[in-house]
Design a protein around this motif. Sequence first.
Motif, PDB file in Angstrom:
ATOM      1  N   MET A 212     -26.593 148.529 -37.577  1.00 51.58           N
ATOM      2  CA  MET A 212     -28.046 148.341 -36.965  1.00 51.58           C
ATOM      3  C   MET A 212     -28.492 148.851 -36.158  1.00 51.58           C
ATOM      4  SD  MET A 212     -29.331 144.368 -35.647  1.00 51.58           S
ATOM      5  CE  MET A 212     -28.123 143.632 -36.551  1.00 51.58           C
ATOM      6  N   ALA A 215     -33.802 145.546 -34.898  1.00 49.11           N
ATOM      7  CA  ALA A 215     -34.155 144.402 -35.534  1.00 49.11           C
ATOM      8  C   ALA A 215     -35.338 143.686 -34.732  1.00 49.11           C
ATOM      9  CB  ALA A 215     -33.074 143.544 -35.825  1.00 49.11           C
ATOM     10  N   ILE A 315     -35.878 145.180 -40.146  1.00 46.92           N
ATOM     11  CA  ILE A 315     -34.445 145.469 -39.727  1.00 46.92           C
ATOM     12  C   ILE A 315     -34.415 147.145 -40.055  1.00 46.92           C
ATOM     13  CG2 ILE A 315     -32.037 145.437 -39.603  1.00 46.92           C
ATOM     14  CD1 ILE A 315     -32.298 142.296 -40.204  1.00 46.92           C
TER      15      ILE A 315
END
Length: 628
Positions: A212, A215, A315
Amino acid sequence: MNYKVILYQNENDSTGILIHSSIPELPKMQSTQTAVLTQSLNAVDTFVFSIGYENPGYNLVTPMRSLVKVYDGKDLIFYGRIIKQNPVMDSSGLLYQTFTANSVEDFLHDSVQIQQTVSSCTIKQYLQAIIAQHNSQVESYKNIILGAVDVSGSVVTRYLDYEDTFDSITNRLVNVYGGYITVEFNNEHSTLNYVNSVGEKSLTPLRLGFNMKSASKVIDPTSVVTRLIPTGDDISTDDDSSSTTDSSLTTDEQVVTPKTVLSNPNYVQDSDLESEFGVHYGTENFSGVTDAATLLTQAKTWIAKQSTATESWEIEASNLHLIDKTVDDFKVGNQYQFVNDYVAPTEWLQVSEVDLDLVAPTNSTIKIGDASLTLSAYLSNKAKSEQNLQKKLSYLTQLSNAHANTINKQVKATSDLSDNYTALSATVQNIIDNNDVWVSGSKFIDTSSNNGAMSVSDFTTLYATGVKGIMVKATEGTTYVNSTAASHLANANSAGIKTVGAYHFLVGGSTGTAQGQAFLAEIKALGLPTSTIVACDIEDSSLSSDLATLNSMIADFYKVLTDAGYTNTCDYAPASWFGVRFTSTAKYKWIASIGVTTKPNGADAWQYTWTYNGGKLDCSYSYDKAFI
């Protein structure tokens, strides 16, 4: 990913022309502009791309007639028509065109549903009638076959009106019964499915520190109604049930209201919602209700079941599947577990949209569609968010204290070292020169496709045993390319192992120049800078046994590399070949000598084993800093 894009001038063009390939030397789309494929749930997929003047498809496009296909390897992942064309000359004089293509679902906008009644039909029969009207109005290449339908509904009479086919399917089916519209396409026809569910739960999480990058979550409670004014059917002026009407309305406006059974005749109230969000009025008409008590009951049910808020996500994540096949790829409809306690509680999120960059595949953005929240879910998430905020504040406090302790220790260490400035200067210089990483005898490994897939975890284990560097096999002869080279380098680097360079396995039967060109193309594709070591593996039995002939072949091989700026050349061979089968003139000598206990004379690197750490793995000692 090995993306390939083929352009077809019109529906009669059966061969098409290649306008983009991930393979070097083949046509490319403009990497400085855009090449993004957007895949979505219950929407038309889009493909926006740019091609330069030198591209073979530059002048072949006719909007609304030209077609385009996108392949990932052998899989067809997009098929549609080009709808927009935008020629550009930028400020630097670069000529290119940007095109927008819509997937085959867009063909459903080319037909209109004629007003009709479809009597006593299931959902599948109703959808079949819609598709049949579409197919009867459009060209054959736009025809669509109805596939699987598992969304359930009663056998009733349904209707069609004058609206385009795509809107009919959306408004009369998806928005009413839920489910998902998917389209499968091949070289012959397109198949439309209407199913209850799509995708699967992935084992790959969306996790900070793993894949990630960013987000963001938007919670929108603006549509909530805390005081509902309900109405039922219109009633005639001669109806005796005047007690069920709102007398404030004019005679020909009268509708059923729950006035007679409410202490306040104007609205139905939800005190919990109002406590959380304040006063927000709304209206709703309950068609077919002619009784005030029934209207009151339905109004209370409506306000209790309404969605308190909607939430949506965007995201940005790294697609690690490109370098590690044990990690799942991102796919529309799949669910991924979101793990980032500082943003939101851990939960499963379904991907509603994926943006694939065909030129820079690691740049992927995934989006999560709007999800409805009940009041209890909204308040539960709010409480968890507050708990997470407290957790984050506690963590930051601990981090701050830890940093303060670290600073105090560093101050003391600096004070102690000030008494020995000369030693401190030498230490700093060693760090600058990277001498703290390399010492004579440091270990590095070399890998090829014979080692199979190797994960970050595999290389982490090797790093813990003292392995500091990696050499990969890139090519052999003029036709073989090692398919594991890129993933081995990426995963080794992730584990802290540095890239030493790459090697080519020299064979007889083709010239040194041709093999050098094949090797050069691959190391450029791997992104290896000119400072890395480029080695020639000289040991194959097919090589000439004549000293002068083999020397000439090796010289031709290295000339291709040095002309391209790769000057850190290295001869690899068994100890018995050096000075006997060929005369080494490369910058470095990497000598294989197994089963001995001392370094071979003149070796800049010594391959001492083929079974490092108990496995089928070559390992060498480094005697020159260039190898680590």
